[in-house]
Design a protein around this motif. Sequence first.
Motif, PDB file in Angstrom:
ATOM      1  N   GLY A 228       0.779  -1.222   0.000  1.00  0.00           N
ATOM      2  CA  GLY A 228       0.000   0.000   0.000  1.00  0.00           C
ATOM      3  C   GLY A 228       0.814   1.276   0.000  1.00  0.00           C
ATOM      4  O   GLY A 228       0.542   2.209  -0.769  1.00  0.00           O
ATOM      5  N   HIS A 229       1.844   1.340   0.856  1.00  0.00           N
ATOM      6  CA  HIS A 229       2.554   2.596   1.077  1.00  0.00           C
ATOM      7  C   HIS A 229       4.010   2.564   0.628  1.00  0.00           C
ATOM      8  O   HIS A 229       4.719   3.559   0.771  1.00  0.00           O
ATOM      9  CB  HIS A 229       2.489   2.966   2.563  1.00  0.00           C
ATOM     10  N   GLY A 230       4.468   1.458   0.115  1.00  0.00           N
ATOM     11  CA  GLY A 230       5.854   1.388  -0.313  1.00  0.00           C
ATOM     12  C   GLY A 230       6.789   1.286   0.883  1.00  0.00           C
ATOM     13  O   GLY A 230       6.419   0.831   1.961  1.00  0.00           O
ATOM     14  N   LEU A 231       8.005   1.718   0.698  1.00  0.00           N
ATOM     15  CA  LEU A 231       9.001   1.629   1.753  1.00  0.00           C
ATOM     16  C   LEU A 231       8.692   2.604   2.897  1.00  0.00           C
ATOM     17  O   LEU A 231       8.221   3.723   2.676  1.00  0.00           O
ATOM     18  CB  LEU A 231      10.388   1.925   1.190  1.00  0.00           C
ATOM     19  N   SER A 232       8.986   2.160   4.103  1.00  0.00           N
ATOM     20  CA  SER A 232       8.778   2.998   5.277  1.00  0.00           C
ATOM     21  C   SER A 232       9.809   4.126   5.320  1.00  0.00           C
ATOM     22  O   SER A 232      10.839   4.090   4.636  1.00  0.00           O
ATOM     23  CB  SER A 232       8.903   2.145   6.543  1.00  0.00           C
ATOM     24  N   LYS A 233       9.532   5.121   6.154  1.00  0.00           N
ATOM     25  CA  LYS A 233      10.488   6.222   6.334  1.00  0.00           C
ATOM     26  C   LYS A 233      11.817   5.698   6.857  1.00  0.00           C
ATOM     27  O   LYS A 233      12.889   6.190   6.482  1.00  0.00           O
ATOM     28  CB  LYS A 233       9.907   7.260   7.280  1.00  0.00           C
ATOM     29  N   THR A 234      11.748   4.684   7.725  1.00  0.00           N
ATOM     30  CA  THR A 234      12.972   4.104   8.274  1.00  0.00           C
ATOM     31  C   THR A 234      13.818   3.493   7.178  1.00  0.00           C
ATOM     32  O   THR A 234      15.043   3.695   7.119  1.00  0.00           O
ATOM     33  CB  THR A 234      12.632   3.038   9.328  1.00  0.00           C
ATOM     34  N   ALA A 235      13.179   2.752   6.282  1.00  0.00           N
ATOM     35  CA  ALA A 235      13.917   2.104   5.199  1.00  0.00           C
ATOM     36  C   ALA A 235      14.478   3.131   4.226  1.00  0.00           C
ATOM     37  O   ALA A 235      15.634   3.032   3.790  1.00  0.00           O
ATOM     38  CB  ALA A 235      13.018   1.112   4.479  1.00  0.00           C
ATOM     39  N   LEU A 236      13.677   4.121   3.858  1.00  0.00           N
ATOM     40  CA  LEU A 236      14.142   5.133   2.911  1.00  0.00           C
ATOM     41  C   LEU A 236      15.302   5.945   3.495  1.00  0.00           C
ATOM     42  O   LEU A 236      16.244   6.300   2.779  1.00  0.00           O
ATOM     43  CB  LEU A 236      12.997   6.056   2.521  1.00  0.00           C
ATOM     44  N   ALA A 237      15.238   6.211   4.790  1.00  0.00           N
ATOM     45  CA  ALA A 237      16.317   6.961   5.428  1.00  0.00           C
ATOM     46  C   ALA A 237      17.622   6.176   5.424  1.00  0.00           C
ATOM     47  O   ALA A 237      18.709   6.753   5.400  1.00  0.00           O
ATOM     48  CB  ALA A 237      15.920   7.329   6.853  1.00  0.00           C
ATOM     49  N   ALA A 238      17.510   4.847   5.440  1.00  0.00           N
ATOM     50  CA  ALA A 238      18.705   3.999   5.463  1.00  0.00           C
ATOM     51  C   ALA A 238      19.281   3.749   4.076  1.00  0.00           C
ATOM     52  O   ALA A 238      20.430   3.327   3.947  1.00  0.00           O
ATOM     53  CB  ALA A 238      18.380   2.668   6.125  1.00  0.00           C
ATOM     54  N   ALA A 239      18.514   4.019   3.023  1.00  0.00           N
ATOM     55  CA  ALA A 239      18.929   3.667   1.670  1.00  0.00           C
ATOM     56  C   ALA A 239      20.141   4.471   1.211  1.00  0.00           C
ATOM     57  O   ALA A 239      20.264   5.668   1.481  1.00  0.00           O
ATOM     58  CB  ALA A 239      17.771   3.879   0.699  1.00  0.00           C
TER      59      ALA A 239
END
Length: 269
Positions: A228-239
């Motif tokens: 539904g929402h794609g990657l979480s903020k936590t995951a995107l921040a780690a990318a």
Amino acid sequence: MEHIDDSRDPRLSDYFDLTDVRLRRSKEAAEGLYMAESSKVIGRALELGHQPRSLLTTERWLSTFEDLIADAEARFGPIPVYVGTSEIVEQLTGFNLHRGALAAMHRPPLPSMTDLVASARRIAVLDGLVDHTNVGALFRSAAALGIDAIVLSPDCADPLYRRSVRVSMGAALTLPYTRAVSWAEDLQALRAEGFTLAALALSDDSVDLADFAADLPDRVAWMLGSEGHGLSKTALAAADVVVRIPMQRGIDSLNVAAASAVAFWASRG
């Protein structure tokens, strides 16, 4: 061999309410079991050394599974084999057992993340996927296209839920995986192991998949987000990098299982 005539026989509690997804998600993990459905999946589990707790089949299918039962008992000793009419088994499980048999299997212990990725070069990181069909399809693509291991977020759906195993064609049993405990810390631990965290997402600063694949890092962790929402903020921040798959005809993105297959193919090595 034990014939059953009561769908609420307490000996059969492993098989109660198999269609109640919320209940099964908590019950199976807490009680250290998973359900293997069909002769192919049960046979694959036995080959991998997964120990059966019991087997359930109907009178109609019993003769079909005699060799499989003999194989299980040769490997692990006597196991309970419950046999009932189609009606009793359907009352017990909540569905028609048209694949012939179910086996309640002991769930194997998960490896540590360090051990899981020690020799891996391509891994997938699943962030909050909740659909068991997508998880199963993704495991099948990963196994077919050179992914070495999979890391699940704490809230990701269970790869050993029977629908996931079935859709994966057994790949959920064979492809190594583990579940993270502390999501932000474990993502950083992957970077410390030398992985480039590549997020499949849409953003203004994203890199075309073809360009990323043309100069691949030595170790890549493909990060795939929820339906539904794609990657979480936590995951995107780690990318380390955001990678996009170019779309046509006004389509903005692919289903997560389809997108994973495209990325896995592009980075095969």
